[in-house]
Every structure is written in structure tokens, then in C-alpha cells.
Scaffold this motif. Structure first.
Motif, PDB file in Angstrom:
ATOM      1  N   GLY A  35       0.796  -1.228   0.000  1.00  0.00           N
ATOM      2  CA  GLY A  35       0.000   0.000   0.000  1.00  0.00           C
ATOM      3  C   GLY A  35       0.825   1.272   0.000  1.00  0.00           C
ATOM      4  O   GLY A  35       0.282   2.366  -0.008  1.00  0.00           O
ATOM      5  N   LEU A  50      -3.676  -9.408   0.971  1.00  0.00           N
ATOM      6  CA  LEU A  50      -5.013  -9.640   0.397  1.00  0.00           C
ATOM      7  C   LEU A  50      -5.374 -11.124   0.436  1.00  0.00           C
ATOM      8  O   LEU A  50      -6.490 -11.499   0.816  1.00  0.00           O
ATOM      9  N   ARG A  53      -6.293 -12.157   3.893  1.00  0.00           N
ATOM     10  CA  ARG A  53      -7.609 -11.597   4.234  1.00  0.00           C
ATOM     11  C   ARG A  53      -8.728 -12.403   3.561  1.00  0.00           C
ATOM     12  O   ARG A  53      -9.756 -12.709   4.176  1.00  0.00           O
ATOM     13  N   LYS A  63     -18.395 -11.900   3.653  1.00  0.00           N
ATOM     14  CA  LYS A  63     -18.494 -11.673   2.212  1.00  0.00           C
ATOM     15  C   LYS A  63     -17.531 -10.590   1.728  1.00  0.00           C
ATOM     16  O   LYS A  63     -17.030 -10.660   0.609  1.00  0.00           O
ATOM     17  N   ASP A  64     -17.297  -9.585   2.546  1.00  0.00           N
ATOM     18  CA  ASP A  64     -16.397  -8.499   2.162  1.00  0.00           C
ATOM     19  C   ASP A  64     -15.107  -8.595   2.988  1.00  0.00           C
ATOM     20  O   ASP A  64     -15.095  -8.229   4.168  1.00  0.00           O
ATOM     21  N   PRO A  65     -14.010  -9.094   2.367  1.00  0.00           N
ATOM     22  CA  PRO A  65     -12.776  -9.313   3.147  1.00  0.00           C
ATOM     23  C   PRO A  65     -12.205  -8.033   3.755  1.00  0.00           C
ATOM     24  O   PRO A  65     -11.453  -8.099   4.731  1.00  0.00           O
ATOM     25  N   SER A  66     -12.572  -6.847   3.218  1.00  0.00           N
ATOM     26  CA  SER A  66     -12.021  -5.608   3.793  1.00  0.00           C
ATOM     27  C   SER A  66     -12.559  -5.374   5.206  1.00  0.00           C
ATOM     28  O   SER A  66     -12.081  -4.501   5.915  1.00  0.00           O
ATOM     29  N   GLY A 229      -0.842   4.735   3.792  1.00  0.00           N
ATOM     30  CA  GLY A 229      -0.525   4.659   2.362  1.00  0.00           C
ATOM     31  C   GLY A 229      -1.618   5.278   1.508  1.00  0.00           C
ATOM     32  O   GLY A 229      -1.383   5.670   0.378  1.00  0.00           O
ATOM     33  N   SER A 230      -2.843   5.382   2.077  1.00  0.00           N
ATOM     34  CA  SER A 230      -3.960   5.968   1.333  1.00  0.00           C
ATOM     35  C   SER A 230      -4.213   7.405   1.801  1.00  0.00           C
ATOM     36  O   SER A 230      -3.809   7.781   2.907  1.00  0.00           O
ATOM     37  N   LEU A 231      -4.885   8.191   0.976  1.00  0.00           N
ATOM     38  CA  LEU A 231      -5.226   9.592   1.280  1.00  0.00           C
ATOM     39  C   LEU A 231      -4.017  10.363   1.831  1.00  0.00           C
ATOM     40  O   LEU A 231      -4.126  11.092   2.819  1.00  0.00           O
ATOM     41  N   PHE A 240     -12.575   4.544   5.586  1.00  0.00           N
ATOM     42  CA  PHE A 240     -12.948   3.270   4.954  1.00  0.00           C
ATOM     43  C   PHE A 240     -12.085   2.115   5.474  1.00  0.00           C
ATOM     44  O   PHE A 240     -10.984   2.304   5.984  1.00  0.00           O
ATOM     45  N   LEU A 241     -12.665   0.920   5.319  1.00  0.00           N
ATOM     46  CA  LEU A 241     -11.997  -0.315   5.729  1.00  0.00           C
ATOM     47  C   LEU A 241     -11.085  -0.827   4.608  1.00  0.00           C
ATOM     48  O   LEU A 241     -11.389  -0.607   3.453  1.00  0.00           O
ATOM     49  N   PRO A 242      -9.994  -1.482   4.904  1.00  0.00           N
ATOM     50  CA  PRO A 242      -9.471  -1.770   6.246  1.00  0.00           C
ATOM     51  C   PRO A 242      -8.580  -0.653   6.793  1.00  0.00           C
ATOM     52  O   PRO A 242      -8.171  -0.704   7.945  1.00  0.00           O
ATOM     53  N   ASP A 243      -8.309   0.381   5.961  1.00  0.00           N
ATOM     54  CA  ASP A 243      -7.286   1.374   6.325  1.00  0.00           C
ATOM     55  C   ASP A 243      -7.579   2.114   7.636  1.00  0.00           C
ATOM     56  O   ASP A 243      -6.654   2.488   8.354  1.00  0.00           O
TER      57      ASP A 243
ATOM     58  N   PHE B  22      -9.340   4.454  -3.295  1.00  0.00           N
ATOM     59  CA  PHE B  22      -8.917   5.178  -2.088  1.00  0.00           C
ATOM     60  C   PHE B  22      -7.798   4.406  -1.384  1.00  0.00           C
ATOM     61  O   PHE B  22      -6.850   4.988  -0.903  1.00  0.00           O
ATOM     62  N   SER B  24      -5.288   0.601  -1.103  1.00  0.00           N
ATOM     63  CA  SER B  24      -4.662  -0.421  -1.950  1.00  0.00           C
ATOM     64  C   SER B  24      -5.363  -1.782  -1.855  1.00  0.00           C
ATOM     65  O   SER B  24      -5.331  -2.559  -2.789  1.00  0.00           O
ATOM     66  N   HIS B  25      -6.005  -2.072  -0.718  1.00  0.00           N
ATOM     67  CA  HIS B  25      -6.728  -3.347  -0.619  1.00  0.00           C
ATOM     68  C   HIS B  25      -7.702  -3.492  -1.788  1.00  0.00           C
ATOM     69  O   HIS B  25      -7.771  -4.538  -2.442  1.00  0.00           O
ATOM     70  N   ASN B  53      -4.705   9.580  -4.444  1.00  0.00           N
ATOM     71  CA  ASN B  53      -4.882   8.469  -3.508  1.00  0.00           C
ATOM     72  C   ASN B  53      -3.820   7.390  -3.626  1.00  0.00           C
ATOM     73  O   ASN B  53      -2.758   7.625  -4.146  1.00  0.00           O
ATOM     74  N   PHE B  76     -17.743  -6.394  -3.417  1.00  0.00           N
ATOM     75  CA  PHE B  76     -17.456  -5.374  -2.399  1.00  0.00           C
ATOM     76  C   PHE B  76     -16.143  -4.629  -2.670  1.00  0.00           C
ATOM     77  O   PHE B  76     -15.354  -4.378  -1.761  1.00  0.00           O
TER      78      PHE B  76
END
Lengths: 382, 88
Positions: A35, A50, A53, A63-66, A229-231, A240-243, B22, B24-25, B53, B76
Motif C-alpha cells: 500500500g 489480500l 484476508r 463476504k467483504d474481506p475488507s 498509504g492511502s489519502l 474506509f476499511l481496512p485502512d 482510495f 490499496s486493498h 490516492n 465489495f
């Protein structure tokens, strides 16, 4: 002297070779920071995370791994939930079987104005749904329950408790430190809002790995904030998830190993691992049950118990018995109170504690026989 | 390693879309699910001019935009934006 490892409830050993190979591979060949960049090593490291996860998501029917975030252990996941959800004036319900990973944060939260009620388990370590129902108040925000006791192996009926929480619109936290990988878990069927798990026990990964499933991120403030690593242009934490819950560099080498541990379990099947543990329990019980020299704790049989048996030998302290097992027989157990004083209170072994045998996938029938015979010898020479 | 790189860069010219994310995941999961569904998808360093981003973006066949959005909803995957952004 040959050693017999009976401390899998503390950390599982040995690990599958594939776990060790994946960690070596990460160090030798990958080594990037996920990331943090678009180069090939950063991307490869991101794929490792990933993959782990996604494998965990498939194990717990997420259902949503994040919605799975990684922590250094189950304790950190439990703390994240308790401190992230509860505020002054809130009420929470927990049980007398909880580990200090839940009890200590709760006692600190009480000092901060959180109201806590503790549902008492019966003598087998079972928490009945009615005991929880009786303690729910108008302002109850969270119910926190251990899936299986680390002292007795008693498995609680999480599905029933989850249904109650859903009916009452109360958040439900499950401590799966002792069950992830060895007892089937389905976060939807069990109505689990937060699932805290350890990576280095039943999931066969390395120490320093764990995680938390989060159904409602709006209800949960992060415990740690920082670089994700994001924003990168913003000085506020991402929502947001997972960050949102994964600030700072992850234990990627550990997660590389954990992914292989989970894969190993999925290939063998959680149900079949549970059956293996249960069969060994039956063999153990067959050797020692009904012998008046021993006191056995927990449900002692049936499907409601993990690969854990707490024992005392009459008139010998748990510490002395554990020491003889270790030094004379090479049998490695854990003695004392197992970081769960109130659980020992529930089963009547506080403050003396018990000798806890805990086995796993790599434990053989002959190891169980060896352990039970050693117990008999120690009892006989007393 | 060299062979794989040539193969990836060889097909990239026809991929005129870029998806930004937004985090990397979601970028990595997007690549994984699109490939699983038989779509071409190549992770690239995110172009600064279209997004501040996370480090990576995904180059894909822009004509498949609708299918891609449906797949993302099913799996998702959260994305920031989809751009028509041919390689210069």
C-alpha cells in the motif's frame, strides 16, 4: 528427552512447513511494504496481505474481506472493540469465563464511567443465554462473550446469544482466540458484529498475528491513527476499511505465514480438525474419568469442548504437578490461573488453578496416552 | 520475471480505462476479481494528475466499464473513480 507439547491453547506448535516456507519466501523474494507504493515489491506484498484476508473471509463466511483488519493478536482486537465502542454512561454485559484480555480493559473502562454486568457461568464453564438476558438493561450497548474458554475448553452457544443480541439491537463481540480454526464460525449465522481472533493458535500462523472482523465501522472508533498509504494528501484518518484500523506497517511476513496456516486448515476442514480434537478428548477422558485421584473440569466430553482438559491431582498443587510433568516426562502443560481468575472462580479452582492440557492437529493418540499415564504415575506415587 | 513484464506491457496499449481507488486493498482485490472473471487488468502506479490516492491504480478495457462496475458491486470492491485515460 522427547518433548510432548500440550500448550496449544497458549500458542500452537508445531506449524505446517508451508507456513515457514511462505515466511522465508517473503523475506527472500518479496519484502516490500503493502500500500505504500506502486512498484512490484509493494504490490506483491499487498497481494500477500489480500490473500490472507480473503482466506480468513472464506473461513468465517465474511463476504467483504475488507471487513477483516489485522492486529498483533486477539488482545489488541478485543481492546480495539471495547475502547472503540464503549463510552461513559454505556452499559455492557460480559461473562465470568472471560480472559484478562477482556476483563482488564473492562475494569479500566469501569473507571471511565462504563457500567458492566457479568453473567456467571455454571460449574462446567458454560454461559447460559438466560444469564446474559437477565443482565441486559435499557442502555446496554455491547455484549462480549468468549467463544470457548481457555481454561476448560467449554464452547458457548454463540448462535443463541447472537440471536438475542440481534433481537435487542445490541452489538455482539465474540472472543474467538480459542476457536478460530478449530470450531466452525459463521459471522452471519451467529449474528456476530465483532469477531476477535488470534493468528498463532488454532489458525496455525506465527505469533504477532491476529485480527478483527468489523460489521459496523460507524460504531467503532479506531484505537490507533497514522499512515496508511492511502489519502496521503490528508492529515485525517481514512474512514474506509481496512485502512481506518490499520495504521503503520503491518506484520506482512507474519501474515504470509498466517495465510498458509489458514489454507492448511481449509484444506483439511475445520469440522475434521474439531473431530480430531474431540476424539483425543474422548481418549483422554477414557483414561482418567472416574478415577477418584483426579478432579476434571469443564463439560468433560461431547462436542461442546475444544482440545483442552483442565485437571488436578488430589493433594498435589497444580504447580508441583506441572513441574513433574515437565521435568520427569517432558510433558509441557500450562498450570495456574491461565490469565482468567474469574473463570477459575466459576469452576471452583480459584486461587489454586489447574493443570491444563491443550492439544491440536499434530497431537497423536499415543501422546494423549503418554500424558494420562504420566498423570496416573504422579498420582500413584503421591 | 522479465518475460512476465514484457507480456504485461505488451497488452496495455489497448486498455484505455484507468480505475482509481482510495486504498490499496481495493485496488489489489479489483485486479484479482477482474482476472478471475476473464477481464484484462493491469496494476499501474496511480497517475498523480487523476488521483492523489493510494499508490496503485488499475488499467482496464474501458469498453467493459458496465460489467466491471457490476463485478465490483458483487465483490465489495470500492473504487474512487473510473477514467477514460489512454496511454500517452
Amino acid at each position: 528427552m522427547k518433548l510432548y507439547y500440550f500448550d496449544n491453547a497458549a500458542t500452537s506448535w508445531p506449524k505446517p512447513d508451508s507456513v515457514i516456507r511462505a515466511m522465508e519466501h517473503f523475506f527472500h523474494r518479496i519484502g516490500g511494504n503493502p500500500g505504500r507504493s506502486g512498484h512490484i515489491k509493494a504490490i506483491e506484498a499487498g497481494k500477500v496481505v489480500l490473500n490472507t484476508r480473503e482466506l480468513l473471509a472464506s473461513m468465517f463466511n465474511i463476504k467483504d474481506p475488507s471487513r477483516i483488519v489485522f492486529t498483533k493478536n486477539a488482545t489488541e482486537a478485543l481492546n480495539t472493540t471495547l475502547y472503540g465502542v464503549l463510552r461513559e454512561g454505556d452499559h455492557a454485559v460480559t461473562t465470568s469465563m472471560e480472559h484478562n484480555s477482556v476483563m482488564r480493559p473492562f475494569n479500566h473502562l469501569k473507571e471511565m464511567g462504563v457500567d458492566l454486568s457479568v453473567a456467571r457461568a455454571d460449574q462446567t464453564g458454560t454461559v447460559h443465554v438466560d444469564a446474559i438476558k437477565d443482565r441486559i438493561k435499557e442502555n446496554t450497548k455491547l455484549v462480549a462473550v468468549i467463544h470457548a474458554s481457555n481454561v476448560t475448553g467449554t464452547i458457548n452457544d454463540i448462535e443463541k446469544i447472537g440471536r438475542l443480541c440481534k433481537q435487542r439491537n445490541i452489538l455482539f463481540l465474540v472472543d474467538a482466540a480459542q476457536t478460530a480454526g478449530v470450531v466452525p464460525i459463521d459471522v452471519d449465522r451467529m449474528n456476530i458484529d465483532f469477531l476477535a481472533f488470534s493468528g498463532h493458535k488454532g489458525l496455525l500462523g506465527p505469533q504477532g498475528t491476529g485480527g478483527l472482523f468489523i460489521r459496523h465501522e460507524k460504531a467503532l472508533d479506531p484505537m490507533t491513527r497514522g499512515g496508511t498509504g492511502s489519502l496521503s494528501d490528508k492529515e485525517e484518518q481514512p474512514v474506509f476499511l481496512p485502512d481506518r484500523y490499520e495504521s503503520g506497517t503491518l506484520n506482512v511476513i507474519g501474515l504470509a505465514g498466517l495465510g498458509e496456516g489458514v489454507k492448511f486448515i481449509l484444506n483439511h476442514g475445520v469440522e475434521s480438525i474439531m473431530k480430531h480434537d474431540s476424539r483425543l478428548l474422548d481418549i483422554f477422558l477414557n483414561e482418567v474419568q472416574g478415577d477418584s485421584r483426579f478432579a476434571l473440569y469443564g463439560p468433560c466430553g461431547g462436542p461442546g469442548q475444544t482440545g483442552v482438559l483442565s485437571v488436578n491431582i488430589r493433594d498435589i498443587s497444580s504447580s508441583k504437578a506441572g513441574d513433574i510433568l515437565n521435568r520427569k516426562y517432558g510433558i509441557l502443560t500450562r498450570i495456574g490461573l491461565h490469565c482468567a481468575p474469574r473463570a477459575h472462580g466459576s469452576i471452583g479452582t480459584f486461587p489454586d488453578g489447574t493443570v491444563r492440557f491443550s492439544w491440536g492437529y499434530f497431537t497423536k493418540e499415543k501422546d494423549i496416552i503418554k500424558a494420562s499415564r504420566a498423570l496416573k504415575e504422579i498420582a500413584g506415587t503421591n | 520475471m522479465k518475460r512476465r513484464k514484457r507480456k504485461e506491457t505488451g497488452g496495455i496499449g489497448s486498455l484505455e480505462g484507468v480505475i482509481t481507488f482510495f486504498g490499496s486493498h481495493h485496488a489489489l482485490r479489483a485486479e484479482s476479481v477482474l482476472k478471475k472473471k476473464g477481464f484484462k487488468a493491469v496494476l499501474i502506479p496511480g497517475p498523480r494528475e487523476i488521483s492523489p490516492n493510494c499508490g496503485v491504480a488499475l488499467r482496464f478495457d474501458y469498453t467493459a466499464k458496465e460489467d466491471v462496475i457490476n463485478i465490483f458491486n458483487e465483490y465489495f470492491v470500492h473504487y474512487e473513480d473510473i477514467h477514460h485515460y489512454p496511454e500517452k
